[in-house]
Design a protein around this motif. Structure first.
Motif, PDB file in Angstrom:
ATOM      1  N   ASN A 208       0.813  -1.139   0.250  1.00  0.00           N
ATOM      2  CA  ASN A 208      -0.023  -0.044   0.135  1.00  0.00           C
ATOM      3  C   ASN A 208       0.802   1.204   0.066  1.00  0.00           C
ATOM      4  O   ASN A 208       2.061   1.135   0.104  1.00  0.00           O
ATOM      5  N   MET A 209       0.179   2.319  -0.071  1.00  0.00           N
ATOM      6  CA  MET A 209       0.877   3.603  -0.109  1.00  0.00           C
ATOM      7  C   MET A 209       1.806   3.941   1.085  1.00  0.00           C
ATOM      8  O   MET A 209       3.078   4.471   0.995  1.00  0.00           O
ATOM      9  N   ALA A 210       1.312   3.471   2.265  1.00  0.00           N
ATOM     10  CA  ALA A 210       2.130   3.786   3.603  1.00  0.00           C
ATOM     11  C   ALA A 210       3.209   3.031   3.449  1.00  0.00           C
ATOM     12  O   ALA A 210       4.340   3.326   3.860  1.00  0.00           O
ATOM     13  N   HIS A 211       3.383   1.557   2.873  1.00  0.00           N
ATOM     14  CA  HIS A 211       4.505   0.924   2.874  1.00  0.00           C
ATOM     15  C   HIS A 211       5.685   1.925   2.159  1.00  0.00           C
ATOM     16  O   HIS A 211       6.916   1.726   2.479  1.00  0.00           O
ATOM     17  N   ILE A 212       5.304   2.361   0.946  1.00  0.00           N
ATOM     18  CA  ILE A 212       6.327   3.238   0.187  1.00  0.00           C
ATOM     19  C   ILE A 212       6.771   4.374   0.921  1.00  0.00           C
ATOM     20  O   ILE A 212       8.065   4.637   1.042  1.00  0.00           O
ATOM     21  N   LYS A 213       5.795   4.933   1.793  1.00  0.00           N
ATOM     22  CA  LYS A 213       6.326   6.086   2.654  1.00  0.00           C
ATOM     23  C   LYS A 213       7.209   5.650   3.732  1.00  0.00           C
ATOM     24  O   LYS A 213       8.312   6.441   3.816  1.00  0.00           O
ATOM     25  N   ASP A 214       6.916   4.573   4.214  1.00  0.00           N
ATOM     26  CA  ASP A 214       7.869   3.744   5.143  1.00  0.00           C
ATOM     27  C   ASP A 214       9.165   3.611   4.847  1.00  0.00           C
ATOM     28  O   ASP A 214      10.305   3.937   5.506  1.00  0.00           O
ATOM     29  N   ALA A 215       9.364   3.353   3.564  1.00  0.00           N
ATOM     30  CA  ALA A 215      10.634   2.970   2.945  1.00  0.00           C
ATOM     31  C   ALA A 215      11.580   4.115   2.733  1.00  0.00           C
ATOM     32  O   ALA A 215      12.598   4.239   3.174  1.00  0.00           O
ATOM     33  N   PHE A 216      10.730   5.107   2.572  1.00  0.00           N
ATOM     34  CA  PHE A 216      11.456   6.476   2.250  1.00  0.00           C
ATOM     35  C   PHE A 216      11.969   7.273   3.683  1.00  0.00           C
ATOM     36  O   PHE A 216      12.865   7.779   3.684  1.00  0.00           O
ATOM     37  N   THR A 217      11.004   6.972   4.578  1.00  0.00           N
ATOM     38  CA  THR A 217      11.334   7.599   5.952  1.00  0.00           C
ATOM     39  C   THR A 217      12.397   6.672   6.729  1.00  0.00           C
ATOM     40  O   THR A 217      13.235   7.273   7.401  1.00  0.00           O
ATOM     41  N   GLY A 232      -3.142  -2.575 -10.941  1.00  0.00           N
ATOM     42  CA  GLY A 232      -3.951  -1.265 -10.947  1.00  0.00           C
ATOM     43  C   GLY A 232      -4.384  -1.460  -9.426  1.00  0.00           C
ATOM     44  O   GLY A 232      -5.209  -0.439  -9.140  1.00  0.00           O
ATOM     45  N   GLU A 233      -3.739  -1.759  -8.230  1.00  0.00           N
ATOM     46  CA  GLU A 233      -4.057  -1.339  -6.861  1.00  0.00           C
ATOM     47  C   GLU A 233      -3.807   0.072  -6.538  1.00  0.00           C
ATOM     48  O   GLU A 233      -4.513   0.763  -5.778  1.00  0.00           O
ATOM     49  N   ILE A 234      -2.672   0.423  -7.081  1.00  0.00           N
ATOM     50  CA  ILE A 234      -2.349   1.901  -6.830  1.00  0.00           C
ATOM     51  C   ILE A 234      -2.021   2.484  -8.178  1.00  0.00           C
ATOM     52  O   ILE A 234      -0.931   2.003  -8.977  1.00  0.00           O
ATOM     53  N   LYS A 235      -2.329   3.768  -8.374  1.00  0.00           N
ATOM     54  CA  LYS A 235      -1.814   4.540  -9.533  1.00  0.00           C
ATOM     55  C   LYS A 235      -0.811   5.445  -8.954  1.00  0.00           C
ATOM     56  O   LYS A 235      -0.744   5.871  -8.001  1.00  0.00           O
ATOM     57  N   ILE A 236       0.080   5.595 -10.008  1.00  0.00           N
ATOM     58  CA  ILE A 236       1.345   6.278  -9.583  1.00  0.00           C
ATOM     59  C   ILE A 236       0.899   8.048  -9.251  1.00  0.00           C
ATOM     60  O   ILE A 236       1.527   8.249  -8.288  1.00  0.00           O
ATOM     61  N   SER A 237       0.031   8.350  -9.833  1.00  0.00           N
ATOM     62  CA  SER A 237      -0.196   9.747  -9.763  1.00  0.00           C
ATOM     63  C   SER A 237      -0.656   9.925  -8.170  1.00  0.00           C
ATOM     64  O   SER A 237      -0.430  10.918  -7.760  1.00  0.00           O
ATOM     65  N   ASP A 238      -1.702   8.958  -7.714  1.00  0.00           N
ATOM     66  CA  ASP A 238      -2.264   8.872  -6.690  1.00  0.00           C
ATOM     67  C   ASP A 238      -0.986   8.625  -5.533  1.00  0.00           C
ATOM     68  O   ASP A 238      -1.219   9.238  -4.482  1.00  0.00           O
ATOM     69  N   LEU A 239      -0.220   7.865  -5.913  1.00  0.00           N
ATOM     70  CA  LEU A 239       0.771   7.823  -4.743  1.00  0.00           C
ATOM     71  C   LEU A 239       1.632   9.134  -4.669  1.00  0.00           C
ATOM     72  O   LEU A 239       1.846   9.226  -3.602  1.00  0.00           O
ATOM     73  N   LYS A 240       2.043   9.360  -5.737  1.00  0.00           N
ATOM     74  CA  LYS A 240       2.801  10.786  -5.496  1.00  0.00           C
ATOM     75  C   LYS A 240       2.033  11.661  -4.973  1.00  0.00           C
ATOM     76  O   LYS A 240       2.729  12.660  -3.981  1.00  0.00           O
ATOM     77  N   LYS A 241       0.635  11.904  -5.079  1.00  0.00           N
ATOM     78  CA  LYS A 241       0.112  13.223  -4.109  1.00  0.00           C
ATOM     79  C   LYS A 241       0.077  12.697  -2.727  1.00  0.00           C
ATOM     80  O   LYS A 241       0.308  13.431  -2.112  1.00  0.00           O
ATOM     81  N   LEU A 243       2.246  10.967  -1.321  1.00  0.00           N
ATOM     82  CA  LEU A 243       3.589  11.126  -0.599  1.00  0.00           C
ATOM     83  C   LEU A 243       3.872  12.635  -0.362  1.00  0.00           C
ATOM     84  O   LEU A 243       4.522  13.018   0.690  1.00  0.00           O
ATOM     85  N   LEU A 244       3.343  13.505  -1.256  1.00  0.00           N
ATOM     86  CA  LEU A 244       3.625  14.896  -1.107  1.00  0.00           C
ATOM     87  C   LEU A 244       2.841  15.533   0.186  1.00  0.00           C
ATOM     88  O   LEU A 244       3.434  16.300   0.785  1.00  0.00           O
ATOM     89  N   GLU A 245       1.823  15.095   0.330  1.00  0.00           N
ATOM     90  CA  GLU A 245       0.747  15.242   1.393  1.00  0.00           C
ATOM     91  C   GLU A 245       1.417  14.717   2.804  1.00  0.00           C
ATOM     92  O   GLU A 245       0.990  15.552   3.831  1.00  0.00           O
ATOM     93  N   ASN A 246       2.369  13.867   2.347  1.00  0.00           N
ATOM     94  CA  ASN A 246       3.101  13.157   4.008  1.00  0.00           C
ATOM     95  C   ASN A 246       4.666  13.603   3.991  1.00  0.00           C
ATOM     96  O   ASN A 246       5.178  13.147   4.653  1.00  0.00           O
ATOM     97  N   GLY A 247       4.555  14.953   3.350  1.00  0.00           N
ATOM     98  CA  GLY A 247       5.904  15.480   3.302  1.00  0.00           C
ATOM     99  C   GLY A 247       7.138  14.853   2.890  1.00  0.00           C
ATOM    100  O   GLY A 247       8.371  15.189   3.052  1.00  0.00           O
TER     101      GLY A 247
END
Length: 252
Positions: A208-217, A232-241, A243-247
């Motif tokens: 999920n998107m949180a996993h990707i955020k966790d990898a970056f942090t 198609g579970e996650i769209k890249i554009s949605d993911l980037k949005k 991530l930006l919202e989460n700093g």
């Protein structure tokens, strides 16, 4: 491109010229055509694309250069290719058909000098070394041949040696997490990023998107994923949005 921006990298695991996906490196299922899939990710806003010919090393053959050339023609983003690369000539052949970086795994173990020579000849920026790591006792060992063979090497020590030899980037895949969608192995990601001055691409386990955020942090410079994008579970554009919202700084 902002060199501090975190990168999103879809991965095409290719077997018999088809994109496939498995769990813990086995039970592969067919996902589609590499050229079409690559084009879709290019259009969806991926930062880079990774193309791994997953059975080339095990079958002791070279990467499927003709398929790579077709994929490269569809892309306006950097393309990294791995699988079956054993010599400087193999690297040349792939760079000549439009690859930007090459990823070496098994051959780096068999011949570490290949990394030193490749970095000197082609530049560190295009030499990626893939480390397939699996927890064995308290440590992480490096596995080769598509996860079939335990080299006994300590993954963190090996990563440090690769950096010293001129490798420009490490593609760190957790075999324990691969395809499980339970999140990246943050323990080794964090340890490796603290040790090294070169970028680390986290791979294996995104669900999920949180996993990707966790990898970056936890120190990853890029996050590689397959299943969540392929199906198609996650769209890249949605993911980037998200991530930006989460700093997390990403390129839009």
């Amino acid at each position: 491109m902002d060199k501090f921006a975190k990168r999103i990298i879809p991965c095409l695991d290719v077997n018999n010229a088809k994109v496939v996906k498995g769990i813990n490196f086995v039970n592969l299922q067919d996902v589609g055509d590499p050229v079409e899939t690559a084009k879709r990710y290019n259009d969806e806003g991926a930062d880079e694309l990774c193309f791994l010919d997953i059975t080339a090393s095990h079958e002791k053959r070279k990467t499927i250069v003709d398929v790579v050339e077709k994929v490269a023609k569809e892309l306006f983003i950097p393309l990294t290719v791995g699988g079956g690369i054993r010599t400087l000539d193999d690297i040349s052949a792939l760079l000549n058909v439009g690859c930007d970086k090459i990823s070496i795994n098994s051959a780096a173990i068999a011949n570490p000098d290949l990394i030193t020579k490749a970095a000197a000849k082609f530049g560190s920026q295009c030499i990626v070394v893939a480390i397939d790591a699996k927890k064995v006792g308290e440590n992480y060992h490096v596995f080769i041949n598509g996860g079939r063979v335990d080299t006994g090497l300590d993954a963190l020590e090996w990563a440090k040696e690769l950096e010293c030899r001129g490798c420009g980037e490490i593609l760190l895949t957790s075999m324990d997490k691969d395809g499980t969608k339970s999140g990246y192995d943050l323990n080794i990601t964090s340890k490796m990023s603290k040790m090294l001055n070169i970028p680390i691409i986290a791979s294996g386990g995104a669900g999920n998107m949180a996993h990707i955020k966790d990898a970056f942090t936890h120190g990853a410079d890029a996050a590689l994923a397959a299943s969540i994008f392929h199906f198609g579970e996650i769209k890249i554009s949605d993911l980037k949005k998200y991530l930006l919202e989460n700093g997390i700084g990403v390129r839009i």
